[in-house]
Design a protein around this motif. Sequence first.
Motif, PDB file in Angstrom:
ATOM      1  N   ILE A 196    -105.812  20.376  91.649  1.00  0.00           N
ATOM      2  CA  ILE A 196    -105.169  21.675  91.872  1.00  0.00           C
ATOM      3  C   ILE A 196    -103.649  21.516  91.963  1.00  0.00           C
ATOM      4  O   ILE A 196    -102.879  22.251  91.330  1.00  0.00           O
ATOM      5  CB  ILE A 196    -105.717  22.340  93.140  1.00  0.00           C
ATOM      6  N   LEU A 197    -103.221  20.531  92.737  1.00  0.00           N
ATOM      7  CA  LEU A 197    -101.790  20.322  92.911  1.00  0.00           C
ATOM      8  C   LEU A 197    -101.119  19.869  91.622  1.00  0.00           C
ATOM      9  O   LEU A 197     -99.989  20.263  91.314  1.00  0.00           O
ATOM     10  CB  LEU A 197    -101.539  19.295  94.023  1.00  0.00           C
ATOM     11  N   SER A 198    -101.824  19.037  90.854  1.00  0.00           N
ATOM     12  CA  SER A 198    -101.254  18.541  89.595  1.00  0.00           C
ATOM     13  C   SER A 198    -101.126  19.656  88.571  1.00  0.00           C
ATOM     14  O   SER A 198    -100.194  19.669  87.755  1.00  0.00           O
ATOM     15  CB  SER A 198    -102.134  17.419  89.044  1.00  0.00           C
ATOM     16  N   SER A 199    -102.050  20.603  88.591  1.00  0.00           N
ATOM     17  CA  SER A 199    -102.017  21.690  87.605  1.00  0.00           C
ATOM     18  C   SER A 199    -101.030  22.791  87.973  1.00  0.00           C
ATOM     19  O   SER A 199    -100.476  23.459  87.108  1.00  0.00           O
ATOM     20  CB  SER A 199    -103.421  22.292  87.441  1.00  0.00           C
ATOM     21  N   THR A 200    -100.798  22.981  89.268  1.00  0.00           N
ATOM     22  CA  THR A 200     -99.903  24.070  89.703  1.00  0.00           C
ATOM     23  C   THR A 200     -98.510  23.578  90.097  1.00  0.00           C
ATOM     24  O   THR A 200     -97.545  24.344  90.027  1.00  0.00           O
ATOM     25  CB  THR A 200    -100.512  24.794  90.905  1.00  0.00           C
ATOM     26  N   HIS A 201     -98.425  22.312  90.568  1.00  0.00           N
ATOM     27  CA  HIS A 201     -97.158  21.744  91.055  1.00  0.00           C
ATOM     28  C   HIS A 201     -96.573  22.573  92.201  1.00  0.00           C
ATOM     29  O   HIS A 201     -95.366  22.565  92.427  1.00  0.00           O
ATOM     30  CB  HIS A 201     -96.129  21.651  89.921  1.00  0.00           C
ATOM     31  N   ILE A 202     -97.476  23.288  92.906  1.00  0.00           N
ATOM     32  CA  ILE A 202     -96.974  24.155  93.972  1.00  0.00           C
ATOM     33  C   ILE A 202     -96.359  23.363  95.116  1.00  0.00           C
ATOM     34  O   ILE A 202     -95.365  23.782  95.728  1.00  0.00           O
ATOM     35  CB  ILE A 202     -98.111  25.071  94.504  1.00  0.00           C
ATOM     36  N   ASP A 203     -96.925  22.172  95.391  1.00  0.00           N
ATOM     37  CA  ASP A 203     -96.386  21.364  96.479  1.00  0.00           C
ATOM     38  C   ASP A 203     -94.986  20.865  96.163  1.00  0.00           C
ATOM     39  O   ASP A 203     -94.092  20.872  97.013  1.00  0.00           O
ATOM     40  CB  ASP A 203     -97.321  20.198  96.793  1.00  0.00           C
ATOM     41  N   GLU A 204     -94.777  20.447  94.907  1.00  0.00           N
ATOM     42  CA  GLU A 204     -93.453  19.977  94.524  1.00  0.00           C
ATOM     43  C   GLU A 204     -92.448  21.124  94.532  1.00  0.00           C
ATOM     44  O   GLU A 204     -91.278  20.950  94.902  1.00  0.00           O
ATOM     45  CB  GLU A 204     -93.502  19.326  93.139  1.00  0.00           C
ATOM     46  N   PHE A 205     -92.897  22.305  94.115  1.00  0.00           N
ATOM     47  CA  PHE A 205     -92.013  23.473  94.117  1.00  0.00           C
ATOM     48  C   PHE A 205     -91.547  23.793  95.541  1.00  0.00           C
ATOM     49  O   PHE A 205     -90.354  24.017  95.798  1.00  0.00           O
ATOM     50  CB  PHE A 205     -92.759  24.678  93.526  1.00  0.00           C
ATOM     51  N   ILE A 206     -92.524  23.789  96.494  1.00  0.00           N
ATOM     52  CA  ILE A 206     -92.178  24.076  97.891  1.00  0.00           C
ATOM     53  C   ILE A 206     -91.245  23.010  98.444  1.00  0.00           C
ATOM     54  O   ILE A 206     -90.229  23.312  99.085  1.00  0.00           O
ATOM     55  CB  ILE A 206     -93.457  24.177  98.750  1.00  0.00           C
ATOM     56  N   ALA A 207     -91.577  21.740  98.185  1.00  0.00           N
ATOM     57  CA  ALA A 207     -90.766  20.646  98.714  1.00  0.00           C
ATOM     58  C   ALA A 207     -89.356  20.685  98.154  1.00  0.00           C
ATOM     59  O   ALA A 207     -88.371  20.476  98.880  1.00  0.00           O
ATOM     60  CB  ALA A 207     -91.427  19.310  98.399  1.00  0.00           C
ATOM     61  N   ASN A 208     -89.233  20.955  96.875  1.00  0.00           N
ATOM     62  CA  ASN A 208     -87.907  21.000  96.254  1.00  0.00           C
ATOM     63  C   ASN A 208     -87.065  22.149  96.789  1.00  0.00           C
ATOM     64  O   ASN A 208     -85.850  22.022  96.975  1.00  0.00           O
ATOM     65  CB  ASN A 208     -88.038  21.107  94.734  1.00  0.00           C
ATOM     66  N   LYS A 209     -87.717  23.309  97.041  1.00  0.00           N
ATOM     67  CA  LYS A 209     -86.990  24.442  97.595  1.00  0.00           C
ATOM     68  C   LYS A 209     -86.546  24.179  99.037  1.00  0.00           C
ATOM     69  O   LYS A 209     -85.430  24.505  99.439  1.00  0.00           O
ATOM     70  CB  LYS A 209     -87.866  25.701  97.556  1.00  0.00           C
ATOM     71  N   ILE A 210     -87.453  23.565  99.806  1.00  0.00           N
ATOM     72  CA  ILE A 210     -87.126  23.267 101.205  1.00  0.00           C
ATOM     73  C   ILE A 210     -85.975  22.287 101.295  1.00  0.00           C
ATOM     74  O   ILE A 210     -85.145  22.352 102.205  1.00  0.00           O
ATOM     75  CB  ILE A 210     -88.374  22.713 101.938  1.00  0.00           C
ATOM     76  N   GLN A 211     -85.898  21.385 100.315  1.00  0.00           N
ATOM     77  CA  GLN A 211     -84.914  20.314 100.351  1.00  0.00           C
ATOM     78  C   GLN A 211     -83.501  20.810 100.042  1.00  0.00           C
ATOM     79  O   GLN A 211     -82.529  20.107 100.297  1.00  0.00           O
ATOM     80  CB  GLN A 211     -85.300  19.213  99.349  1.00  0.00           C
ATOM     81  N   THR A 212     -83.356  22.008  99.519  1.00  0.00           N
ATOM     82  CA  THR A 212     -82.044  22.551  99.196  1.00  0.00           C
ATOM     83  C   THR A 212     -81.377  23.124 100.446  1.00  0.00           C
ATOM     84  O   THR A 212     -82.004  23.230 101.505  1.00  0.00           O
ATOM     85  CB  THR A 212     -82.167  23.667  98.145  1.00  0.00           C
ATOM     86  N   HIS A 213     -80.104  23.513 100.308  1.00  0.00           N
ATOM     87  CA  HIS A 213     -79.399  24.090 101.451  1.00  0.00           C
ATOM     88  C   HIS A 213     -79.981  25.447 101.828  1.00  0.00           C
ATOM     89  O   HIS A 213     -79.863  25.893 102.974  1.00  0.00           O
ATOM     90  CB  HIS A 213     -77.901  24.217 101.158  1.00  0.00           C
ATOM     91  N   TYR A 214     -80.649  26.118 100.872  1.00  0.00           N
ATOM     92  CA  TYR A 214     -81.334  27.368 101.206  1.00  0.00           C
ATOM     93  C   TYR A 214     -82.476  27.116 102.196  1.00  0.00           C
ATOM     94  O   TYR A 214     -82.712  27.902 103.121  1.00  0.00           O
ATOM     95  CB  TYR A 214     -81.884  28.027  99.939  1.00  0.00           C
ATOM     96  N   GLY A 215     -83.201  26.017 101.966  1.00  0.00           N
ATOM     97  CA  GLY A 215     -84.274  25.655 102.895  1.00  0.00           C
ATOM     98  C   GLY A 215     -83.734  25.332 104.275  1.00  0.00           C
ATOM     99  O   GLY A 215     -84.316  25.729 105.293  1.00  0.00           O
ATOM    100  N   PHE A 216     -82.597  24.623 104.304  1.00  0.00           N
ATOM    101  CA  PHE A 216     -81.979  24.286 105.586  1.00  0.00           C
ATOM    102  C   PHE A 216     -81.612  25.559 106.345  1.00  0.00           C
ATOM    103  O   PHE A 216     -81.899  25.705 107.542  1.00  0.00           O
ATOM    104  CB  PHE A 216     -80.734  23.429 105.357  1.00  0.00           C
ATOM    105  N   VAL A 217     -80.972  26.502 105.640  1.00  0.00           N
ATOM    106  CA  VAL A 217     -80.555  27.753 106.273  1.00  0.00           C
ATOM    107  C   VAL A 217     -81.763  28.553 106.754  1.00  0.00           C
ATOM    108  O   VAL A 217     -81.753  29.132 107.848  1.00  0.00           O
ATOM    109  CB  VAL A 217     -79.706  28.591 105.296  1.00  0.00           C
ATOM    110  N   ALA A 218     -82.816  28.606 105.935  1.00  0.00           N
ATOM    111  CA  ALA A 218     -84.010  29.362 106.307  1.00  0.00           C
ATOM    112  C   ALA A 218     -84.635  28.809 107.584  1.00  0.00           C
ATOM    113  O   ALA A 218     -84.980  29.559 108.507  1.00  0.00           O
ATOM    114  CB  ALA A 218     -85.017  29.348 105.157  1.00  0.00           C
ATOM    115  N   PHE A 219     -84.788  27.482 107.642  1.00  0.00           N
ATOM    116  CA  PHE A 219     -85.376  26.871 108.835  1.00  0.00           C
ATOM    117  C   PHE A 219     -84.438  27.000 110.031  1.00  0.00           C
ATOM    118  O   PHE A 219     -84.882  27.188 111.167  1.00  0.00           O
ATOM    119  CB  PHE A 219     -85.698  25.399 108.570  1.00  0.00           C
TER     120      PHE A 219
END
Length: 365
Positions: free
Chosen positions: A57-80
């Motif tokens: 499921i994760l390999s076909s959707t890449h949803i985990d990588e998408f979430i991790a990559n977004k969190i890792q940006t400064h937008y993720g820092f600001v959101a948290f």
Amino acid sequence: SEAWKVPVGTALAGGVAGIFGGISSMWMAQLIHRVDREFICNPDYQHLMVLRTQCKILSSTHIDEFIANKIQTHYGFVAFFLMYMWANGTFAYDILTGRYAKIFELGLEPLGPPSTRHVSLCASGFLLTAADIFTPWEVNEDCPWTSGQVVAVRYSTPELHMLGDMLSSSSELEVLQRLYEGVSVLTNPLYAPQAGMTSLLDEFSDIMEVAIFRAEEAGRLLGAQLAEMWKEPSGRRPVSLLAFSVGCVVMHSCLKELRRLFDAGECPYAMDMICDVVYAGAPISVNPIEEWISLRQMVCGRFVNGWVNFDRVLLSLQTRRFTSFAGSSGLAVPGIENVLLAELISQHVDYSTQMSTILTQISME
């Protein structure tokens, strides 16, 4: 005034929690990548159907990588940062508002008509029942400490009821909760910042701490009230101060207020006002010694400190405050008598039921 502590404490707690939240977003991104690579899609674990299905499921959707990559940006820092700041800031505001709220309850309740001009002001340190404002101080003709007019000091009864409930309940649940929090921190690093912030805020909302703060306020008001009464010759009645547990803080704060008024020249009769003082199980620091000496000078008669060295409630609180308490360590102050109460007290909650016996024992020494 303590009002400034609420906005400052709220801003500080929210800001620190926000920083921890922003940093934890980076940890979360790394954790997502690591769990994906080293656990869910690890070839060594693909014989397990659950992990194999999740990996597909994760390999076909890449949803985990998408979430991790977004969190890792400064937008993720600001959101948290914003989420942690809002959650902990509002929590801190509620706690600090309750802690530093002004005291609106202070009453003097006579236990019967006056038989002499001498007044014994008595303050309970916690309440197991509503009657505990009065019952520890019942007039006893065999005890000279109650030979005058006994007056119970009523203050902050909601906090004293909560403190009584806490003292009378089992501590096993608290131990299990601390154990769970420790395991959570060790197994989940993302929980560590939140656990640290929660522990700090819990310290501010600790019912013993809140009751002590309210008792200090009540004591200042009581001292001012006594000073006002002594301005009139008809109100100059000799006073003794008797208390146990947090009630000792009321009397100690009262003495400090009278000392302040005397030094300021606003109450020249303060040195003649207080006859005797009895503390039992006092959560009051033994330092500074100079302050105790100055307060001892305010007392014309005996100044007695009842204590035991195995009171877990006081030992725990004094450890968190990095000090020693008079009720668990005794006092090395000239003119103050230390009375060991080990034969009468096995735990802090016993003071409520043993005060009559304690006062009788002290009066015989």
